[in-house]
Motif scaffolding. Structure first.
Motif, PDB file in Angstrom:
ATOM      1  N   CYS A 129      -3.826 -36.727 -18.418  1.00  0.00           N
ATOM      2  CA  CYS A 129      -4.064 -38.165 -18.285  1.00  0.00           C
ATOM      3  C   CYS A 129      -5.429 -38.522 -18.863  1.00  0.00           C
ATOM      4  O   CYS A 129      -6.434 -37.893 -18.533  1.00  0.00           O
ATOM      5  CB  CYS A 129      -3.981 -38.579 -16.814  1.00  0.00           C
ATOM      6  SG  CYS A 129      -4.332 -40.334 -16.587  1.00  0.00           S
ATOM      7  N   CYS A 132      -7.362 -40.223 -15.452  1.00  0.00           N
ATOM      8  CA  CYS A 132      -7.800 -39.439 -14.276  1.00  0.00           C
ATOM      9  C   CYS A 132      -7.923 -37.940 -14.578  1.00  0.00           C
ATOM     10  O   CYS A 132      -8.375 -37.175 -13.726  1.00  0.00           O
ATOM     11  CB  CYS A 132      -6.870 -39.672 -13.083  1.00  0.00           C
ATOM     12  SG  CYS A 132      -5.243 -38.913 -13.264  1.00  0.00           S
ATOM     13  N   CYS A 149       0.814 -41.778 -16.697  1.00  0.00           N
ATOM     14  CA  CYS A 149       0.513 -40.839 -15.619  1.00  0.00           C
ATOM     15  C   CYS A 149       1.203 -41.263 -14.324  1.00  0.00           C
ATOM     16  O   CYS A 149       1.117 -42.425 -13.919  1.00  0.00           O
ATOM     17  CB  CYS A 149      -0.999 -40.812 -15.442  1.00  0.00           C
ATOM     18  SG  CYS A 149      -1.565 -39.830 -14.043  1.00  0.00           S
ATOM     19  N   CYS A 152      -1.763 -42.360 -11.752  1.00  0.00           N
ATOM     20  CA  CYS A 152      -2.628 -43.547 -11.891  1.00  0.00           C
ATOM     21  C   CYS A 152      -2.144 -44.534 -12.947  1.00  0.00           C
ATOM     22  O   CYS A 152      -2.766 -45.578 -13.142  1.00  0.00           O
ATOM     23  CB  CYS A 152      -4.062 -43.108 -12.211  1.00  0.00           C
ATOM     24  SG  CYS A 152      -4.312 -42.638 -13.923  1.00  0.00           S
TER      25      CYS A 152
HETATM   26 ZN    ZN Z   1      -3.864 -40.349 -14.255  1.00  0.00          ZN
END
Ligand code: ZN
Ligand code: BJW
Length: 242
Positions: A129, A132, A149, A152
């Motif tokens: 990701c 994150c 993702c 997130c």
């Molecule tokens: Zn993420």
């Protein structure tokens, strides 16, 4: 030295070694049908590295980059490990200290059963990701573009080291430790052009290792190694393990 004498010498070195390190490149998977990067049929003949394998290219157009990775994932999904990959699994079991450093992202060493392994350029079956940093295995074919993702919602990228990006510190540390502590280093199917792996032969040599190259052609490593064997990895690597 004659080919038979070189093979005998490598077998003797392997028979007495306690630590063996191996560096592989695209040539080992070429015998499974995975395209290499350079050379007549290499990927960089048809695609420009800077358009596809740089963080700048991904920032410019993530969908174009993901389309290329989808194409490669579909291709690699049809390929299997070959006798050279399996010979390295066998080799891993024979030594007190063994480490396999691969530049390949295709996952074929893991599929063959190698465990003492650093995939220093990443793995095409993993995504990361961009928001994150979470890394997941992902084997979707094709992956939905643009992928996001699960944690997130951020944009996912291939978990691959592109040009200009740093390799993971843990992979580098493990690699240098393995290069500094081996009695034999086998360098298999790499053009020896891409750094930092291009500097691994002199590092092991300076630490006293016997360094062997296996490749179809001569490379910049050929000048540095103790012995060079020309041939296809799927034939030559199993030959080294009687
Ligand atoms: Zn993420
Ligand atoms: C057979 C066979 C058969 C065929 N049997 N043999 C120092 C000097 C100059 C430049 C640099 C430097 N340090 C860093 C750089 C820049 C750059 C670099 O090296 N550029 C060079 C091209 C000059 N390096 C980097 O950017 C690296 N990052 C870095 O150093 O970061 C520093 C940093 C620190 C702190 C902050 C920020 C940065 C990262 C390099 C990442 C490389 N990634 C790629 C791309 C991936 C895209 C993807 O796969 O999705 O990894 S490039 C590509 O090349 C791929 C490969 O792993 C890599 C190596 O290729 P390989 O495996 O050698 O394949 P080929 O095709 O080149 O060769 C195949 C060989 O097999 C041939 O020799 C054939 O003869 C042989 N063969 N069939 C036996 N059957």
């Amino acid at each position: 030295m004659q080919r038979e004498r070189i093979i005998r010498e490598i077998r003797t070195r392997l028979a007495t070694a306690r630590g063996v390190t191996v560096l592989t490149g695209a040539g080992i998977s070429a015998d499974s049908g995975v395209p290499t990067f350079r050379g007549a049929d290499g990927l960089w003949r048809n695609f420009r590295a800077e358009d596809l394998a740089t963080p700048e290219a991904f920032a410019r157009d993530p969908c174009v980059v993901w389309e290329w990775y989808n194409w490669r994932r579909e291709l690699i999904a049809t390929k299997s490990p070959n006798p050279a990959h399996y010979a390295l699994v066998d080799l891993e079991k024979r030594f007190e200290r063994f480490w396999l450093i691969t530049q390949n992202v295709d996952g074929l060493h893991g599929a063959a059963g190698s465990q003492k392994l650093s995939e220093i350029h990443g793995n095409i079956w993993k995504v990361r990701c961009t928001r994150c940093g979470r890394v997941d295995e992902n084997r979707e074919l094709p992956i939905a573009i643009p992928p996001s993702c699960a944690a997130c919602g951020g944009l996912l990228r291939p978990h691959i080291v592109w040009f200009g990006e740093a390799l993971a510190t843990e992979d580098l540390n493990r690699s240098y430790e393995a290069l500094g502590r081996c009695e034999v280093l086998l360098i298999i199917g790499t053009s020896g052009i891409v750094y930092p792996a291009a500097s691994f032969a002199p590092v092991a040599k300076a630490a006293g290792a016997f360094v062997v190259e296996i490749n179809l052609d001569a490379t910049p490593n050929t000048q540095v190694v103790d012995v060079s064997l020309q041939g296809r990895t799927k034939d030559v690597v199993p030959e080294l393990l009687p």
